[in-house]
Design a protein around this motif. Structure first.
Motif, PDB file in Angstrom:
ATOM      1  N   GLY A 156       1.473  -0.846  -0.092  1.00  0.00           N
ATOM      2  CA  GLY A 156      -0.268   0.114  -0.590  1.00  0.00           C
ATOM      3  C   GLY A 156       0.644   1.169   0.554  1.00  0.00           C
ATOM      4  O   GLY A 156       0.657   2.592  -0.059  1.00  0.00           O
ATOM      5  N   ASP A 157       2.436   1.218  -0.110  1.00  0.00           N
ATOM      6  CA  ASP A 157       3.306   2.125  -0.117  1.00  0.00           C
ATOM      7  C   ASP A 157       3.307   2.941  -1.494  1.00  0.00           C
ATOM      8  O   ASP A 157       2.948   2.287  -1.953  1.00  0.00           O
ATOM      9  CB  ASP A 157       4.207   1.944   0.436  1.00  0.00           C
ATOM     10  CG  ASP A 157       4.371   2.141   1.702  1.00  0.00           C
ATOM     11  OD1 ASP A 157       3.195   2.477   2.977  1.00  0.00           O
ATOM     12  OD2 ASP A 157       5.681   1.653   3.098  1.00  0.00           O
ATOM     13  N   ALA A 158       2.959   4.321  -1.018  1.00  0.00           N
ATOM     14  CA  ALA A 158       3.337   5.279  -2.476  1.00  0.00           C
ATOM     15  C   ALA A 158       4.394   5.137  -3.412  1.00  0.00           C
ATOM     16  O   ALA A 158       5.530   5.731  -1.718  1.00  0.00           O
ATOM     17  CB  ALA A 158       2.485   6.118  -2.312  1.00  0.00           C
ATOM     18  N   VAL A 159       5.138   5.194  -4.100  1.00  0.00           N
ATOM     19  CA  VAL A 159       6.343   4.980  -4.567  1.00  0.00           C
ATOM     20  C   VAL A 159       6.719   6.275  -5.602  1.00  0.00           C
ATOM     21  O   VAL A 159       7.717   6.173  -5.999  1.00  0.00           O
ATOM     22  CB  VAL A 159       7.552   4.067  -4.847  1.00  0.00           C
ATOM     23  CG1 VAL A 159       7.010   2.896  -3.477  1.00  0.00           C
ATOM     24  CG2 VAL A 159       6.654   3.338  -6.141  1.00  0.00           C
ATOM     25  N   GLY A 160       5.310   6.490  -6.180  1.00  0.00           N
ATOM     26  CA  GLY A 160       5.225   7.788  -7.166  1.00  0.00           C
ATOM     27  C   GLY A 160       4.232   7.558  -7.821  1.00  0.00           C
ATOM     28  O   GLY A 160       3.406   7.542  -6.918  1.00  0.00           O
ATOM     29  N   TRP A 161       4.303   8.324  -8.688  1.00  0.00           N
ATOM     30  CA  TRP A 161       2.945   9.175  -9.241  1.00  0.00           C
ATOM     31  C   TRP A 161       2.905   9.428 -10.830  1.00  0.00           C
ATOM     32  O   TRP A 161       3.802   9.675 -10.672  1.00  0.00           O
ATOM     33  CB  TRP A 161       2.009  10.239  -8.013  1.00  0.00           C
ATOM     34  CG  TRP A 161       2.953  11.325  -8.564  1.00  0.00           C
ATOM     35  CD1 TRP A 161       2.148  12.210  -9.629  1.00  0.00           C
ATOM     36  CD2 TRP A 161       3.602  12.170  -7.077  1.00  0.00           C
ATOM     37  NE1 TRP A 161       3.161  13.528  -8.912  1.00  0.00           N
ATOM     38  CE2 TRP A 161       3.597  13.820  -7.741  1.00  0.00           C
ATOM     39  CE3 TRP A 161       4.151  11.681  -6.254  1.00  0.00           C
ATOM     40  CZ2 TRP A 161       4.659  13.799  -7.427  1.00  0.00           C
ATOM     41  CZ3 TRP A 161       5.034  12.369  -5.452  1.00  0.00           C
ATOM     42  CH2 TRP A 161       5.155  13.890  -6.126  1.00  0.00           C
ATOM     43  N   VAL A 162       2.024   9.441 -11.183  1.00  0.00           N
ATOM     44  CA  VAL A 162       2.202   9.507 -12.561  1.00  0.00           C
ATOM     45  C   VAL A 162       0.852  10.776 -12.491  1.00  0.00           C
ATOM     46  O   VAL A 162      -0.687   9.986 -12.313  1.00  0.00           O
ATOM     47  CB  VAL A 162       1.584   8.695 -13.623  1.00  0.00           C
ATOM     48  CG1 VAL A 162       1.647   9.230 -14.937  1.00  0.00           C
ATOM     49  CG2 VAL A 162       2.277   7.678 -13.417  1.00  0.00           C
TER      50      VAL A 162
END
Length: 586
Positions: free
Chosen positions: A215-221
């Motif tokens: 569930g950890d966020a490692v980036g975004w688009v």
């Protein structure tokens, strides 16, 4: 895609990897795909209040993305164990033989045109297949190819603004490819644009050696100015980052106003549509495709609203498929498991606290439209739905004909969440609950008086004559009810001042309307036996400016005027009403 017999909604499982240049010591850190399985809620990704008794998971493997262009082809298959043969055809239902070893809900390709289908029943070496395309021309002996994959949808950047059919084939791309308004049978088109580049940005603070968990966020688009796709660690994975791609552009194969800026509403909208020439099986599938896409954005921390129009058509498709399977019909020919299917769909709505960092919350709200034949609420679909949902909005044809929108009948509509929200109202808007109760009482009383008005005529009833058929208090009720209906309940979705209504504005409008009602009744009652008797006609003639200002409250624009100014204007109007009635009584 959760079809066929049994309660089997389409739901997300562990996402498969799509290379975006992100790699972990043990896993790929890119969500772009969700599999279909029987779980009612994805309990290992989010905290929900729905706990299934049992759950079947289909584990994705590398390269299992649901791209129709990459599925196995009958002409390329050499293994006889992957081939079956058509044994019988009945509309969208096909029975295939020589299917030993096949799995329930496995995706298959039927006939020489390779129609998309799903196994919904297994008996010995016979498999019953629900085909999502027109089956005319399919004959006994035609090949049936097993793909050893579940029916699924592809999730990632490019979803917003697109229009798909029930099995997530992009209608615009099909139209450009074929040059036809119809969907050719057996066409294979990737749901998302695999050649378009998307700008990827790593999460601040993420570096080699960082520990991550599910569930950890490692980036975004960034898909557009409204929607950001978060790249999340799969829910059951954890480890240490060994490499993180730099910011840059990567492919996935590897009118609305926001902060004063106008954007098209399609930037945050996805449509799942079924064309008229598609078989009923695709109609039955589309509702699960929509809820799976909704859950994808929910897990990224968005609040998603899903509109299903209409569940009656979906239930009719379920009834036809059930008939093809020779199942025992229940009320009106619907299958006995209709209520269970509806419940398993609506149970996927709710609020969740997502796993991983950063901390985020998301929700899915389902608005299901039901179209009972002839407005008969005893219809099985309507009755089963009302037994499940907690909110009912009854649309009124007469209101729509009078151009009163939203055309929600305030007398038959209800919500069972009222008491759950009372604590919130008590903390933030303590006067709202009593105001809401008073408004409902006024509208109910107005409905009872409407019959008298229709019999004697409103003009004569409102005349200031001894022969008037309505008491003065009743006349006040009718006029205040008109204010509630026209200036409070009716909204113009195209007007900037009326498109959205913050709750402080809702409470302020309602407070002033109810205050006018109470002051008018008090003035009439206290002067009833005096020489200076007040009637509704006198109040209307002397307080015309106040009535105009009450009607004009809705024109306050929350964006341009702001909360403080609107509250001050409403308070000033309330004080003006008190002074006007005091002077009138004197």
């Amino acid at each position: 895609m959760g079809l066929g017999s049994g309660t089997r909604p389409l739901g997300p499982s562990r996402p498969s990897a799509i290379p975006l240049g992100l790699h972990h010591l043990h896993l790929t850190l890119v969500p772009a795909h969700c599999w279909l399985h029987t779980a009612l809620a994805h309990t290992d990704r989010v905290i929900t209040v729905i706990v299934p008794q049992r759950e079947r998971r289909l584990e994705p493997r590398s390269g299992d993305n649901m791209d129709f262009e990459t599925l196995p082809k009958i002409r390329d298959e050499e293994r006889e164990s992957s081939m079956g043969y058509v044994h019988g055809v009945s509309g969208p239902v096909v029975v295939a033989s020589n299917m030993s070893g096949a799995a329930m809900y496995e995706l298959v390709r039927v006939g020489h045109e390779e129609l998309v289908g799903e196994i919904i029943r297994l008996e010995g070496d016979l498999a019953t297949i629900q085909v999502y395309e027109e089956t005319s021309g399919v004959s006994v002996g035609d090949p049936v190819l097993r793909t050893r994959k579940p029916l699924s949808v592809e999730l990632g950047p490019g979803i917003m603004g697109a229009i798909f059919d029930g099995i997530q084939r992009p209608l615009s791309e099909i139209g450009l490819t074929t040059g036809s308004i119809y969907i050719p049978r057996g066409i294979n088109v990737s749901p998302l644009d695999t050649e378009r580049n998307w700008e990827f940005t790593p999460t601040n603070g993420l570096r080699v050696g960082s520990h991550v968990t599910g569930g950890d966020a490692v980036g975004w688009v960034e898909e557009n100015t409204l929607i950001r796709h978060w790249v999340l660690v799969p829910p059951s994975a954890r480890g240490t980052v060994s490499y993180i791609a730099p910011p840059g552009n990567y492919t996935i194969k590897l009118t609305l106003e926001v902060e004063g800026k106008m954007d098209t509403i399609m930037k945050r909208t996805t449509l799942i549509a079924n064309t008229s020439n598609m078989p009923v099986a695709a109609r039955e599938a589309s509702i699960y495709t929509g809820i799976t896409i909704s859950e994808y954005f929910r897990d990224m921390g968005y609040n998603v609203s899903m509109m299903a129009d209409s569940t009656s058509r979906w239930a009719e498709a379920l009834r036809e498929i059930s008939g093809r399977l020779a199942e025992m019909p229940a009320d009106s020919g619907y299958p006995a498991y209709l209520g269970a299917r509806l419940a398993s769909f609506y149970e996927r709505a709710g609020w969740v606290r997502c796993l991983g960092n950063p901390e985020r919350e998301g929700s899915v709200s389902i608005v299901g439209a039901v179209s009972p034949p002839g407005g008969d609420f005893s219809d099985p679909v309507t009755a089963a739905t009302l037994g499940i949902v907690q909110v009912f909005w009854g649309l009124d044809k007469k209101l729509a004909q009078r151009k009163h929108f939203p055309s929600v009948n305030w007398l038959i509509s209800y919500s069972r969440y009222g008491r759950l929200l009372d604590d919130y109202y008590e903390r933030h808007f303590p006067e709202f609950v009593s105001l809401r109760t008073r408004a409902k009482e006024i509208l109910q009383e107005e409905e009872e008086l409407a019959e008298i008005v229709q019999l004697v005529g409103k003009v004569r009833s409102m005349e200031r004559t001894a022969g008037g058929s309505l008491a003065e208090l009743d006349k006040i009720t009718l006029e205040v009810a008109k204010l509630l209906k026209d200036d409070f309940l009716q909204q113009n979705g195209h007007a900037p001042y009326d498109r959205y209504c913050p709750f402080y504005k809702t409470v302020g409008i309602l407070q002033n309307i109810i205050a006018f009602y109470d002051l008018a009744r008090h003035s009439v009652e206290t002067t009833a036996h005096s020489d200076n008797q007040l009637t509704w006609a006198i109040i209307r003639d002397n307080l015309g400016d106040v009535l105009y200002k009450l009607s004009a409250m809705k024109f306050k624009d929350p964006v341009k005027d702001g909360e403080l100014k609107i509250k001050a204007d409403f308070a000033s109007l309330l004080e003006e009403m008190h002074n006007a009635f005091h002077n009138l009584e004197d």
